[in-house]
Scaffold this active site. Sequence first.
Site, PDB file in Angstrom:
ATOM      1  N   LYS A  17       0.833  -1.213   0.000  1.00 50.41           N
ATOM      2  CA  LYS A  17       0.000   0.000   0.000  1.00 50.41           C
ATOM      3  C   LYS A  17       0.861   1.253   0.000  1.00 50.41           C
ATOM      4  CE  LYS A  17      -2.003  -1.130   3.627  1.00 50.41           C
ATOM      5  NZ  LYS A  17      -2.602  -1.152   4.920  1.00 50.41           N
ATOM      6  N   ARG A  93      -9.944   1.384   9.695  1.00 44.54           N
ATOM      7  CA  ARG A  93      -9.487   0.053  10.076  1.00 44.54           C
ATOM      8  C   ARG A  93     -10.592  -0.714  10.799  1.00 44.54           C
ATOM      9  NH1 ARG A  93      -4.002   1.267   9.849  1.00 44.54           N
ATOM     10  NH2 ARG A  93      -2.464  -0.298  10.223  1.00 44.54           N
ATOM     11  N   ARG A 132      11.332  -5.477   5.302  1.00 45.88           N
ATOM     12  CA  ARG A 132      11.074  -4.040   5.105  1.00 45.88           C
ATOM     13  C   ARG A 132      11.989  -3.170   5.971  1.00 45.88           C
ATOM     14  NH1 ARG A 132       4.971  -2.121   5.573  1.00 45.88           N
ATOM     15  NH2 ARG A 132       5.165  -2.496   7.805  1.00 45.88           N
ATOM     16  N   ARG A 164      11.398  -0.894  11.294  1.00 46.59           N
ATOM     17  CA  ARG A 164      10.424  -0.230  12.165  1.00 46.59           C
ATOM     18  C   ARG A 164      10.294  -0.972  13.489  1.00 46.59           C
ATOM     19  NH1 ARG A 164       5.035   0.789   8.693  1.00 46.59           N
ATOM     20  NH2 ARG A 164       4.148  -0.228  10.498  1.00 46.59           N
ATOM     21  N   ARG A 175      -0.549  -7.927  14.301  1.00 46.86           N
ATOM     22  CA  ARG A 175      -1.209  -6.971  13.399  1.00 46.86           C
ATOM     23  C   ARG A 175      -1.969  -7.700  12.292  1.00 46.86           C
ATOM     24  NH1 ARG A 175       3.995  -4.188  12.461  1.00 46.86           N
ATOM     25  NH2 ARG A 175       3.193  -3.106  10.644  1.00 46.86           N
TER      26      ARG A 175
HETATM   27  P1  AMP Z   1       0.405   1.340   9.604  1.00 48.96           P
HETATM   28  O1  AMP Z   1       1.587   2.147   9.227  1.00 48.96           O
HETATM   29  O2  AMP Z   1      -0.803   1.681   8.786  1.00 48.96           O
HETATM   30  O3  AMP Z   1       0.688  -0.146   9.630  1.00 48.96           O
HETATM   31  O4  AMP Z   1       0.018   1.762  11.114  1.00 48.96           O
HETATM   32  C1  AMP Z   1       0.924   1.554  12.168  1.00 48.96           C
HETATM   33  C2  AMP Z   1       0.169   1.496  13.493  1.00 48.96           C
HETATM   34  O5  AMP Z   1      -0.515   2.744  13.722  1.00 48.96           O
HETATM   35  C3  AMP Z   1      -0.933   0.449  13.555  1.00 48.96           C
HETATM   36  O6  AMP Z   1      -0.429  -0.828  13.897  1.00 48.96           O
HETATM   37  C4  AMP Z   1      -1.849   1.026  14.639  1.00 48.96           C
HETATM   38  O7  AMP Z   1      -1.298   0.822  15.925  1.00 48.96           O
HETATM   39  C5  AMP Z   1      -1.791   2.511  14.352  1.00 48.96           C
HETATM   40  N1  AMP Z   1      -2.867   2.947  13.402  1.00 48.96           N
HETATM   41  C6  AMP Z   1      -2.714   3.458  12.150  1.00 48.96           C
HETATM   42  N2  AMP Z   1      -3.899   3.740  11.583  1.00 48.96           N
HETATM   43  C7  AMP Z   1      -4.840   3.402  12.496  1.00 48.96           C
HETATM   44  C8  AMP Z   1      -6.278   3.432  12.502  1.00 48.96           C
HETATM   45  N3  AMP Z   1      -6.999   3.857  11.437  1.00 48.96           N
HETATM   46  N4  AMP Z   1      -6.916   3.017  13.629  1.00 48.96           N
HETATM   47  C9  AMP Z   1      -6.224   2.584  14.710  1.00 48.96           C
HETATM   48  N5  AMP Z   1      -4.881   2.516  14.767  1.00 48.96           N
HETATM   49  C10 AMP Z   1      -4.174   2.913  13.673  1.00 48.96           C
END
Ligand code: AMP
Length: 224
Positions: A17, A93, A132, A164, A175
């Site tokens: 993505k 989400r 990654r 990360r 996740r």
């Molecule tokens: P990502 O980079 O999209 O994988 O997001 C990293 C982390 O940020 C996720 O594992 C969540 O802890 C938090 N996060 C990002 N977007 C959301 C969302 N829409 N709702 C809740 N937590 C989020």
Amino acid sequence: MIPGARLIILGRQGAGKGTQCVRLSRHYVVPHISTGEMLRASVREGTELGLAAREIMDSGGLVGDEIMIGIVDDRLSRDDARTRGYILDGFPRTVKQAEALFEITDRLRKPLDIVIDLDVPRDRVLQRITARRVCRDCGTNYVAGPVDRRPWICDVCGGDVVQRDDDTPDAINQRLDLYESQTSPLIEFYGEREMLVVIDGVGHPDEVLNRLVYAIDQRRRPPA
Ligand code: AMP
């Protein structure tokens, strides 16, 4: 004039993505709004939000719906998103966030064009996430080879390229489990509303981009 677009990209973490959103954002000249990136920026800046989100993010959990809805409402209300549109990555989400997003787009009178499910099987994304690496400063993604480069300096901004904090195997599996249980219902939610298009995310990034652009352009074309 290049027409803008208002889209959501769903997909497992590591489905590509991030990479595709950057390309789509250049193609349609719209901001790429990644809620994960916004939260990571708050963590780096040490804001109140960052302090509250950090532990949840490190453990692979989800930040509360109310907080996330507030952040996205503010961001979509800004001029660039109102005029050009946006690519929303990482939000919604949960179904609650999806419902709130409908309220936001209704209020702004700017309906979503399309919701894309970028589909890559779980075993493939696990391999990808483990490899990654990301620039700590500008967020550019890289793929680690068999031998990790240390130090690794970002080609774009000269920042440190690192793994990360939440890309450890335990956090990744949590996740992905969370994705199945909480986010997969969104596929049903948008499917029922005939807004969802599933795109195969396996293949060269150029090929995947072509599939995405084709689907988006088809969807935005006015009915004959
Ligand atoms: P990502 O980079 O999209 O994988 O997001 C990293 C982390 O940020 C996720 O594992 C969540 O802890 C938090 N996060 C990002 N977007 C959301 C969302 N829409 N709702 C809740 N937590 C989020």
